[in-house]
Design a protein around this motif. Structure first.
Motif, PDB file in Angstrom:
ATOM      1  N   PHE A  42      14.704   5.252  21.024  1.00  0.00           N
ATOM      2  CA  PHE A  42      13.896   5.427  19.826  1.00  0.00           C
ATOM      3  C   PHE A  42      14.451   6.588  19.007  1.00  0.00           C
ATOM      4  N   ASN A  43      14.699   6.328  17.736  1.00  0.00           N
ATOM      5  CA  ASN A  43      15.223   7.350  16.839  1.00  0.00           C
ATOM      6  C   ASN A  43      14.177   7.616  15.756  1.00  0.00           C
ATOM      7  N   PRO A  44      13.437   8.722  15.842  1.00  0.00           N
ATOM      8  CA  PRO A  44      12.365   8.985  14.869  1.00  0.00           C
ATOM      9  C   PRO A  44      12.874   9.112  13.431  1.00  0.00           C
ATOM     10  N   VAL A  45      14.059   9.674  13.237  1.00  0.00           N
ATOM     11  CA  VAL A  45      14.591   9.836  11.883  1.00  0.00           C
ATOM     12  C   VAL A  45      14.847   8.462  11.263  1.00  0.00           C
ATOM     13  N   GLN A  46      15.470   7.576  12.031  1.00  0.00           N
ATOM     14  CA  GLN A  46      15.728   6.225  11.548  1.00  0.00           C
ATOM     15  C   GLN A  46      14.417   5.483  11.282  1.00  0.00           C
ATOM     16  N   PHE A  47      13.438   5.681  12.161  1.00  0.00           N
ATOM     17  CA  PHE A  47      12.129   5.042  11.992  1.00  0.00           C
ATOM     18  C   PHE A  47      11.497   5.456  10.669  1.00  0.00           C
ATOM     19  N   PHE A  48      11.486   6.747  10.360  1.00  0.00           N
ATOM     20  CA  PHE A  48      10.861   7.212   9.127  1.00  0.00           C
ATOM     21  C   PHE A  48      11.661   6.784   7.890  1.00  0.00           C
ATOM     22  N   ARG A  49      12.977   6.651   8.014  1.00  0.00           N
ATOM     23  CA  ARG A  49      13.773   6.125   6.907  1.00  0.00           C
ATOM     24  C   ARG A  49      13.362   4.686   6.601  1.00  0.00           C
ATOM     25  N   GLU A  50      13.191   3.897   7.658  1.00  0.00           N
ATOM     26  CA  GLU A  50      12.794   2.506   7.474  1.00  0.00           C
ATOM     27  C   GLU A  50      11.381   2.395   6.916  1.00  0.00           C
ATOM     28  N   VAL A  51      10.486   3.252   7.384  1.00  0.00           N
ATOM     29  CA  VAL A  51       9.113   3.259   6.866  1.00  0.00           C
ATOM     30  C   VAL A  51       9.124   3.597   5.382  1.00  0.00           C
ATOM     31  N   ARG A  52       9.912   4.575   5.005  1.00  0.00           N
ATOM     32  CA  ARG A  52      10.000   4.981   3.600  1.00  0.00           C
ATOM     33  C   ARG A  52      10.569   3.849   2.737  1.00  0.00           C
ATOM     34  N   ALA A  53      11.572   3.157   3.261  1.00  0.00           N
ATOM     35  CA  ALA A  53      12.166   2.049   2.525  1.00  0.00           C
ATOM     36  C   ALA A  53      11.152   0.919   2.338  1.00  0.00           C
ATOM     37  N   GLU A  54      10.363   0.638   3.362  1.00  0.00           N
ATOM     38  CA  GLU A  54       9.348  -0.408   3.257  1.00  0.00           C
ATOM     39  C   GLU A  54       8.230   0.013   2.301  1.00  0.00           C
ATOM     40  N   THR A  55       7.888   1.288   2.295  1.00  0.00           N
ATOM     41  CA  THR A  55       6.839   1.787   1.414  1.00  0.00           C
ATOM     42  C   THR A  55       7.243   1.646  -0.046  1.00  0.00           C
ATOM     43  N   ARG A  56       8.524   1.791  -0.337  1.00  0.00           N
ATOM     44  CA  ARG A  56       8.996   1.641  -1.718  1.00  0.00           C
ATOM     45  C   ARG A  56       8.835   0.209  -2.225  1.00  0.00           C
ATOM     46  N   LYS A  57       8.762  -0.756  -1.309  1.00  0.00           N
ATOM     47  CA  LYS A  57       8.644  -2.161  -1.702  1.00  0.00           C
ATOM     48  C   LYS A  57       7.218  -2.538  -2.097  1.00  0.00           C
ATOM     49  N   ILE A  58       6.250  -1.684  -1.816  1.00  0.00           N
ATOM     50  CA  ILE A  58       4.844  -1.993  -2.094  1.00  0.00           C
ATOM     51  C   ILE A  58       4.613  -1.987  -3.600  1.00  0.00           C
ATOM     52  N   THR A  59       3.886  -2.997  -4.081  1.00  0.00           N
ATOM     53  CA  THR A  59       3.495  -3.004  -5.489  1.00  0.00           C
ATOM     54  C   THR A  59       2.021  -2.630  -5.551  1.00  0.00           C
ATOM     55  N   TRP A  60       1.735  -1.483  -6.109  1.00  0.00           N
ATOM     56  CA  TRP A  60       0.371  -0.979  -6.179  1.00  0.00           C
ATOM     57  C   TRP A  60      -0.324  -1.577  -7.394  1.00  0.00           C
ATOM     58  N   THR A  61      -1.633  -1.789  -7.263  1.00  0.00           N
ATOM     59  CA  THR A  61      -2.395  -2.323  -8.384  1.00  0.00           C
ATOM     60  C   THR A  61      -2.624  -1.226  -9.418  1.00  0.00           C
ATOM     61  N   THR A  62      -2.795  -1.650 -10.658  1.00  0.00           N
ATOM     62  CA  THR A  62      -3.077  -0.685 -11.717  1.00  0.00           C
ATOM     63  C   THR A  62      -4.562  -0.314 -11.673  1.00  0.00           C
ATOM     64  N   ARG A  63      -4.900   0.715 -12.417  1.00  0.00           N
ATOM     65  CA  ARG A  63      -6.298   1.145 -12.481  1.00  0.00           C
ATOM     66  C   ARG A  63      -7.170   0.022 -13.069  1.00  0.00           C
ATOM     67  N   LYS A  64      -6.642  -0.691 -14.068  1.00  0.00           N
ATOM     68  CA  LYS A  64      -7.393  -1.773 -14.702  1.00  0.00           C
ATOM     69  C   LYS A  64      -7.632  -2.921 -13.713  1.00  0.00           C
ATOM     70  N   GLU A  65      -6.603  -3.301 -12.952  1.00  0.00           N
ATOM     71  CA  GLU A  65      -6.756  -4.373 -11.965  1.00  0.00           C
ATOM     72  C   GLU A  65      -7.779  -3.995 -10.894  1.00  0.00           C
ATOM     73  N   THR A  66      -7.743  -2.744 -10.463  1.00  0.00           N
ATOM     74  CA  THR A  66      -8.695  -2.275  -9.459  1.00  0.00           C
ATOM     75  C   THR A  66     -10.119  -2.326 -10.007  1.00  0.00           C
ATOM     76  N   TRP A  67     -10.303  -1.920 -11.253  1.00  0.00           N
ATOM     77  CA  TRP A  67     -11.616  -1.928 -11.883  1.00  0.00           C
ATOM     78  C   TRP A  67     -12.138  -3.361 -12.009  1.00  0.00           C
ATOM     79  N   ILE A  68     -11.303  -4.279 -12.479  1.00  0.00           N
ATOM     80  CA  ILE A  68     -11.728  -5.671 -12.644  1.00  0.00           C
ATOM     81  C   ILE A  68     -12.099  -6.287 -11.295  1.00  0.00           C
ATOM     82  N   THR A  69     -11.303  -6.034 -10.290  1.00  0.00           N
ATOM     83  CA  THR A  69     -11.583  -6.570  -8.960  1.00  0.00           C
ATOM     84  C   THR A  69     -12.889  -6.002  -8.409  1.00  0.00           C
ATOM     85  N   SER A  70     -13.130  -4.714  -8.614  1.00  0.00           N
ATOM     86  CA  SER A  70     -14.363  -4.087  -8.139  1.00  0.00           C
ATOM     87  C   SER A  70     -15.581  -4.693  -8.829  1.00  0.00           C
ATOM     88  N   VAL A  71     -15.487  -4.919 -10.132  1.00  0.00           N
ATOM     89  CA  VAL A  71     -16.600  -5.529 -10.866  1.00  0.00           C
ATOM     90  C   VAL A  71     -16.855  -6.946 -10.363  1.00  0.00           C
TER      91      VAL A  71
END
Length: 104
Positions: A42-71
């Protein structure tokens, strides 16, 4: 045209061998099983690099989309609560009517 992952001849042979080993009787399966490859350390440095790379792929919702969904969720909660209130009232009235006939 690109090949699908796992469609190489060696991958197909490996899957066939694993399937045959799983379907074979218990004594034969243990003898036919290939020795396992050594586990990678197990290589913790490599693990966190991969986690960071996967996190960059996430598409976050906008404030407007979150508001509409909540309503929309709030509206659906109100509609569902009104529906269950009506069903509860009807079942309660029916049960009271049935009990009046039984007691009378």
């Amino acid at each position: 045209m690109a090949r699908k992952p796992g469609s190489s001849p060696s991958a197909i042979k490996n899957r066939a061998a694993r399937t045959a080993a799983a379907l074979a009787p218990a004594g034969q399966a243990a003898a036919a099983a290939a020795p396992k490859a050594p586990k990678k350390p197990f290589n913790p440095v490599q693990f966190f690099r991969e986690v960071r790379a996967e996190t960059r792929k996430i598409t976050w919702t906008t404030r407007k989309e979150t508001w509409i969904t909540s309503v929309m969720v709030f509206i659906m909660v109100i509609v569902a609560s009104l529906f269950f209130l009506l069903v509860d009232w009807l079942l309660g009235a029916g049960a009271n009517l049935l009990l009046k006939f039984a007691a009378g």
